[in-house]
Design a protein around this motif. Structure first.
Motif, PDB file in Angstrom:
ATOM      1  N   SER A  37      10.164  59.029   3.908  1.00 36.74           N
ATOM      2  CA  SER A  37      10.627  58.043   2.920  1.00 36.74           C
ATOM      3  C   SER A  37      12.143  57.833   2.930  1.00 36.74           C
ATOM      4  CB  SER A  37      10.139  58.410   1.524  1.00 36.74           C
ATOM      5  OG  SER A  37      10.776  59.564   1.034  1.00 36.74           O
ATOM      6  N   LEU A  51      21.838  51.388  -4.803  1.00 38.39           N
ATOM      7  CA  LEU A  51      20.484  51.242  -5.339  1.00 38.39           C
ATOM      8  C   LEU A  51      19.481  51.965  -4.450  1.00 38.39           C
ATOM      9  CD1 LEU A  51      18.573  49.782  -7.410  1.00 38.39           C
ATOM     10  CD2 LEU A  51      18.397  47.972  -5.713  1.00 38.39           C
ATOM     11  N   GLY A  52      19.632  51.831  -3.137  1.00 39.77           N
ATOM     12  CA  GLY A  52      18.758  52.535  -2.201  1.00 39.77           C
ATOM     13  C   GLY A  52      18.883  54.037  -2.329  1.00 39.77           C
ATOM     14  N   ILE A 105      13.527  53.981   3.438  1.00 37.64           N
ATOM     15  CA  ILE A 105      14.375  53.361   2.405  1.00 37.64           C
ATOM     16  C   ILE A 105      15.740  53.026   2.977  1.00 37.64           C
ATOM     17  CG2 ILE A 105      15.524  53.771   0.199  1.00 37.64           C
ATOM     18  CD1 ILE A 105      13.007  55.426  -0.582  1.00 37.64           C
ATOM     19  N   VAL A 124      17.349  49.185   3.037  1.00 39.62           N
ATOM     20  CA  VAL A 124      18.590  48.830   2.341  1.00 39.62           C
ATOM     21  C   VAL A 124      19.739  48.578   3.313  1.00 39.62           C
ATOM     22  CG1 VAL A 124      17.933  49.936   0.193  1.00 39.62           C
ATOM     23  CG2 VAL A 124      19.290  51.203   1.841  1.00 39.62           C
ATOM     24  N   VAL A 141      14.816  59.260  -6.317  1.00 42.48           N
ATOM     25  CA  VAL A 141      13.654  59.315  -7.206  1.00 42.48           C
ATOM     26  C   VAL A 141      12.375  59.600  -6.409  1.00 42.48           C
ATOM     27  CG1 VAL A 141      12.186  57.896  -8.705  1.00 42.48           C
ATOM     28  CG2 VAL A 141      14.663  57.885  -9.016  1.00 42.48           C
ATOM     29  N   VAL A 142      12.197  58.919  -5.281  1.00 48.64           N
ATOM     30  CA  VAL A 142      10.998  59.136  -4.454  1.00 48.64           C
ATOM     31  C   VAL A 142      10.985  60.562  -3.914  1.00 48.64           C
ATOM     32  CG1 VAL A 142       9.863  58.450  -2.296  1.00 48.64           C
ATOM     33  CG2 VAL A 142      10.703  56.703  -3.861  1.00 48.64           C
ATOM     34  N   GLY A 170      19.614  55.640  -5.063  1.00 44.97           N
ATOM     35  CA  GLY A 170      18.893  55.994  -6.285  1.00 44.97           C
ATOM     36  C   GLY A 170      17.394  55.996  -6.098  1.00 44.97           C
ATOM     37  N   VAL A 171      16.877  54.964  -5.423  1.00 46.60           N
ATOM     38  CA  VAL A 171      15.428  54.881  -5.180  1.00 46.60           C
ATOM     39  C   VAL A 171      14.979  56.044  -4.296  1.00 46.60           C
ATOM     40  CG1 VAL A 171      13.641  53.514  -4.026  1.00 46.60           C
ATOM     41  CG2 VAL A 171      15.279  52.397  -5.542  1.00 46.60           C
ATOM     42  N   ALA A 172      15.758  56.334  -3.249  1.00 48.90           N
ATOM     43  CA  ALA A 172      15.406  57.449  -2.362  1.00 48.90           C
ATOM     44  C   ALA A 172      15.410  58.770  -3.109  1.00 48.90           C
ATOM     45  CB  ALA A 172      16.370  57.488  -1.173  1.00 48.90           C
TER      46      ALA A 172
END
Length: 132
Positions: free
Chosen positions: A83, A111-112, A87, A91, A118-119, A114-116
């Motif tokens: 992942s 943003l990427g 991601i 991004v 969280v995942v 942050g998403v990475a």
């Protein structure tokens, strides 16, 4: 028949309300935004490498449960390994497109990140909850 422009105005000057004329000015990203985006694009693979290595080493946590760890553990390991790269790829391409178009792009990389995060945290929780 087109009307002649008033006295003193050159004939090729766009008139108010006409569709011809110069294109609207586009926003240009600042040099600092470009530099930060490029640095983040270049440093992110190092972070992805570290997180993938942690994901591979996390397989050792499954030694206590043997082959019957469950589906959560079986899906958490690949999620931890792949992942961050997926991601980052998404991004990075999105950021490069925004840079080429002259738009701010550093927020896309952040943003990427942050998403990475969280995942990746969710995958870790899945793994260690499944191992027990």
């Amino acid at each position: 028949m087109p009307q002649a422009p008033p006295f003193g105005i050159p004939p090729n000057t766009p008139r108010p309300g006409s569709r011809s004329g110069a294109a609207p000015q586009r926003r240009q990203g600042s040099p600092a935004d470009k530099a930060v985006t490029i640095v983040l694009i270049c440093l992110a693979p190092l972070v992805c490498l570290g997180t993938s290595a942690w994901g591979l080493f996390s397989v050792m946590a499954t030694a206590s449960c043997g082959s019957d760890c469950g589906g959560a553990v079986a899906s958490a390991i690949p999620l931890m390994v792949f992942s961050p790269w997926a991601i980052w790829l998404i991004v990075a391409v999105w950021s490069i497109v925004r840079l080429v178009r002259g738009r701010p792009a550093a927020w896309v990389m952040l943003l990427g990140l942050g998403v990475a995060a969280v995942v990746y945290a969710a995958a870790n929780i899945m793994l260690f909850a499944g191992v027990g």
